[in-house]
Design a protein around this motif. Structure first.
Motif: not given
Ligand code: WT7
Length: 675
Positions: A622-630, A666-671
């Motif tokens: 489970x990965x918490x992110x602020x926003x999903x790419x759309x 941010x997604x790259x960082x979280x992963x």
């Protein structure tokens, strides 16, 4: 048109072709079902050129009819198959009964012949059930169901573990022309409820408790939870598996299996049904959150199950077949219940797991019962390969002639391990590709006959006309050495007849994406030798341990949690389960306390999915992110999420057209920090 999403980890190396094991047919006491590869080619050509005659003859020879059919296929000509959503009808005018073909005709021949070998969860617990005994139980339950008001065409929900009573249940339901709707016993009460409501089942058959891998599961309690929201369910028949006295029981609605069966005599005539009458529903995941009730009709399904069991596995009446898949999935329906019994063979019903009490369990069963055909998903083989050779070595596995693989691609090293360590180079490994919707094998080697290449499902079964299409233009890619999406050009007898209660969805999912073809949902390649390689789903379906899940279904479960604002679920490669589930989640900031324990929230989210769908659907990450790419139109770019997880952040392509390109970094960082 679908987005080509993932390339498989299988390398399309033109590894050498393996001939079927030497002396394959000499190791059987029966005469081969198929003489040689040339015979396959000849029969295959006929099945494609003139499917009406080919399947008409097969259906006459192998099935017992109450009333013979007038026409094997209508229309006989396949040129209009799938046009405007049309399917041909098979064996028109014929009347048949599924249970009669599975039980009565073999019981008449030899009532003492063993139909089912039940191996319980605990070693050495179990028993053998003869065809004569099976007939009696099926007839008794068929009468009980009739008495409870079940009629031809009604659906009966089944929520049972892998016990012989599950086989009895399926056969009793089809004996009276009703439809079974089996719900895998690993599904949660919510999933069970959804399926009972969608199929409009009024009767449920279940057990007090189940045993699996040494654990006890409160099966009846799960049913009771589901039934809180199913006001139309009249009765629940409960088989006493453990006999625990604390099991909830509502007198009036709930009935004990043994009490019901005791009321009736040994024989009850089978109800004649038309060839195209529905036989069962089985729910499966598609690209939306709502599961599809895949409908199979009687005669076509029976013929598909019978012929594939006979030819893919070279099954004869004397054979013992062990399909280690659950009855809750299509593999259990076709190759644990119907296929073996339609061929008058013996089927092993195993209640437990490959790891309990230790990793030798399968091999001990094979040795003990002298199993001839063994069939399992690669996920179990990966587990057993990792456990080590010492668990296989002590057993006498010389009875094995065929080793089947199903449900997901089998990597070459696992294939070799299977062939060498389990098959001891004497058994034929057959990698079978098919789906809930196909009812029976689509691409598969035929035992003793078809050469194999590790990782390839090889060549089409009789009547299957595979095509590789360009994913975007839909144009057929002719010749060899091509890659695209897998579609099928014309109908075969056991193709699903629709999604229950929603024919338009059926057309939209399978028949509209590529005009005049059935669309499989899988990417595939045809290599230089004309062999097929399955490259994985091209839609939003994830395959975890051979279980098919839609990402939308898991997302719909996650959103049930109060704190979840938005989520996107994707699959990623996993050594053991094939694919695992990752959930990217953005939490509702305004609801989140400043000192929120994110680890605890992760656990809650995983629990939510287990509760909404079932334990097997739980996200591994489970990965918490602020926003999903759309995209600018608001579509979540799952492709980017998948690539970041796979460590391919260098090849994301142009992200400047996203509405929120900043979300990506941010997604790259979280992963990265999660690794
Ligand atoms: C999907 C169907 C077939 C019964 C169990 C699963 C994948 C199935 C193979 C195989 C590679 C395979 C496909 C297919 N699949 N068999 N031999 N090699 N992939 O049935 O739940 O309906 O899933 O499983 O992606 O579309 P299902």
């Amino acid at each position: 048109m679908v987005e080509q999403t993932q390339k498989s980890h299988i390398s399309l190396d033109h590894e050498k072709m393996h001939a079927p094991p030497e002396g394959f047919f000499e190791r059987s006491t029966s005469k081969p079902n198929l003489a040689d590869f040339a015979t396959y080619q000849k029969m295959y050509d006929q099945s494609i050129q003139d499917p009406a005659t080919f399947f008409g003859e097969q259906a006459k020879q192998t099935l017992d009819w109450i009333r013979p059919f007038d026409q094997p296929r209508f229309p006989a000509d396949k040129k209009d198959d799938f046009k405007n959503g049309d399917l041909p009808a098979w064996f028109v005018g014929g009347q048949i009964n599924a249970a009669y073909n599975c039980v009565d005709r073999w019981a008449a021949k030899d009532p003492n012949k063993v139909a089912i070998i039940y191996e319980g969860d605990e070693p050495d617990s179990g028993r053998k059930i003869t065809y004569g005994e099976l007939l009696k139980d099926v007839c008794k339950l068929a009468q009980a169901l009739t008495k409870l008001g079940v009629k031809k065409g009604d659906s009966v929900a089944v929520y049972l573990p892998m016990i012989p009573e599950a086989v009895v249940t399926l056969l009793a339901i089809v004996r009276i022309g009703a439809m079974h709707s089996v719900v895998f016993a690993g599904f949660s009460s919510t999933s069970l409820k959804d399926r009972i409501l969608d199929a409009d089942s009024r009767i449920v058959i279940t057990a007090d408790e189940s045993k699996r891998g040494g654990k006890t599961i409160e099966t009846k309690k799960i049913v009771d939870d589901a039934l809180k929201d199913c006001p139309d369910v009249r009765n629940v028949i409960v088989f006493k598996r453990t006999g625990n006295s604390h099991v909830p029981f509502s007198p009036g609605r709930d009935l004990w299996w043994h009490d019901e069966l005791a009321k009736y005599g040994n024989y009850f005539p089978p109800t004649p049904v038309d060839s195209e009458d529905p036989m069962f529903l089985l729910y499966t995941s598609g690209s939306t959150g709502k599961p599809k009730g895949v409908q199979h009709n009687t005669a076509g399904y029976l013929l598909g199950a019978l012929l594939t069991t006979k030819y893919t596995f070279d099954v004869h009446e004397d054979d013992v077949l062990f399909t280690a898949g659950d009855i809750g999935w299509i593999t259990g329906h076709t190759y644990c219940v119907y296929g073996p019994l339609l061929n008058g063979a013996t089927s092993v019903v195993f209640e437990g797991t490959p790891a309990y009490p230790n990793f030798s369990r399968y091999w001990e069963i094979v040795d003990k019962y002298k199993v001839n055909q063994f069939y399992v998903a690669p996920t179990a083989l990966r587990l057993l390969k990792r456990a080590g050779h010492k668990y296989v070595e002590p057993y006498d596995l010389s009875s094995l002639r065929v080793l089947g693989s199903v449900g997901e691609p089998i990597a070459a090293e696992v294939w070799h391990w299977y062939s060498e360590n389990v098959g001891r180079n004497k058994a034929h490994v057959v990698d079978t590709y098919w789906q809930t919707e196909s009812g029976s094998h689509l691409l598969c080697p035929l035992a003793g006959v078809t050469p194999t290449k590790p990782g390839s499902a090889s060549l089409p079964f009789f009547g299957i006309e595979p095509k590789i299409l360009d994913p975007t233009t839909g144009e057929e890619l002719k010749g060899n050495d091509v890659e695209g999406v897998l579609a099928i050009k014309s109908a075969w007898p056991s193709i699903t007849r629709g999604i229950f209660g929603d024919y338009n969805r059926y057309i939209d999912t399978y028949l509209r994406p590529y005009a005049d073809h059935y669309f499989s949902g899988d990417g595939a390649a045809r290599d230089l030798d004309g062999f097929y390689w399955i490259l994985g789903r091209v839609d939003d379906v994830v395959n975890v341990s051979g279980h098919r899940l839609s990402t939308a279904e898991v997302e719909a479960a996650l959103i049930e949690h109060d704190l979840v604002g938005e989520s996107a679920v994707v699959g990623y490669a996993d050594d053991l389960t094939g694919q695992a589930i990752a959930a990217y989640v953005s939490l509702k900031k305004h609801k989140l306390p400043a000192d929120a324990d994110l680890e605890a929230i992760k656990k809650e989210l995983i629990l939510t999915v287990r509760k909404e769908i079932g334990p097997f659907a739980a996200p591994k990450t489970v990965l918490f992110v602020d926003d999903l790419p759309k995209t600018r139109s608001g579509k979540i770019m799952r492709r980017i999420l998948r690539k970041v997880l796979a460590g391919e952040e260098d090849s994301l392509g142009d992200i400047s057209t996203l509405s929120n390109p900043q979300a990506v970094s941010q997604i790259i960082d979280v992963v990265k920090t999660s690794r």
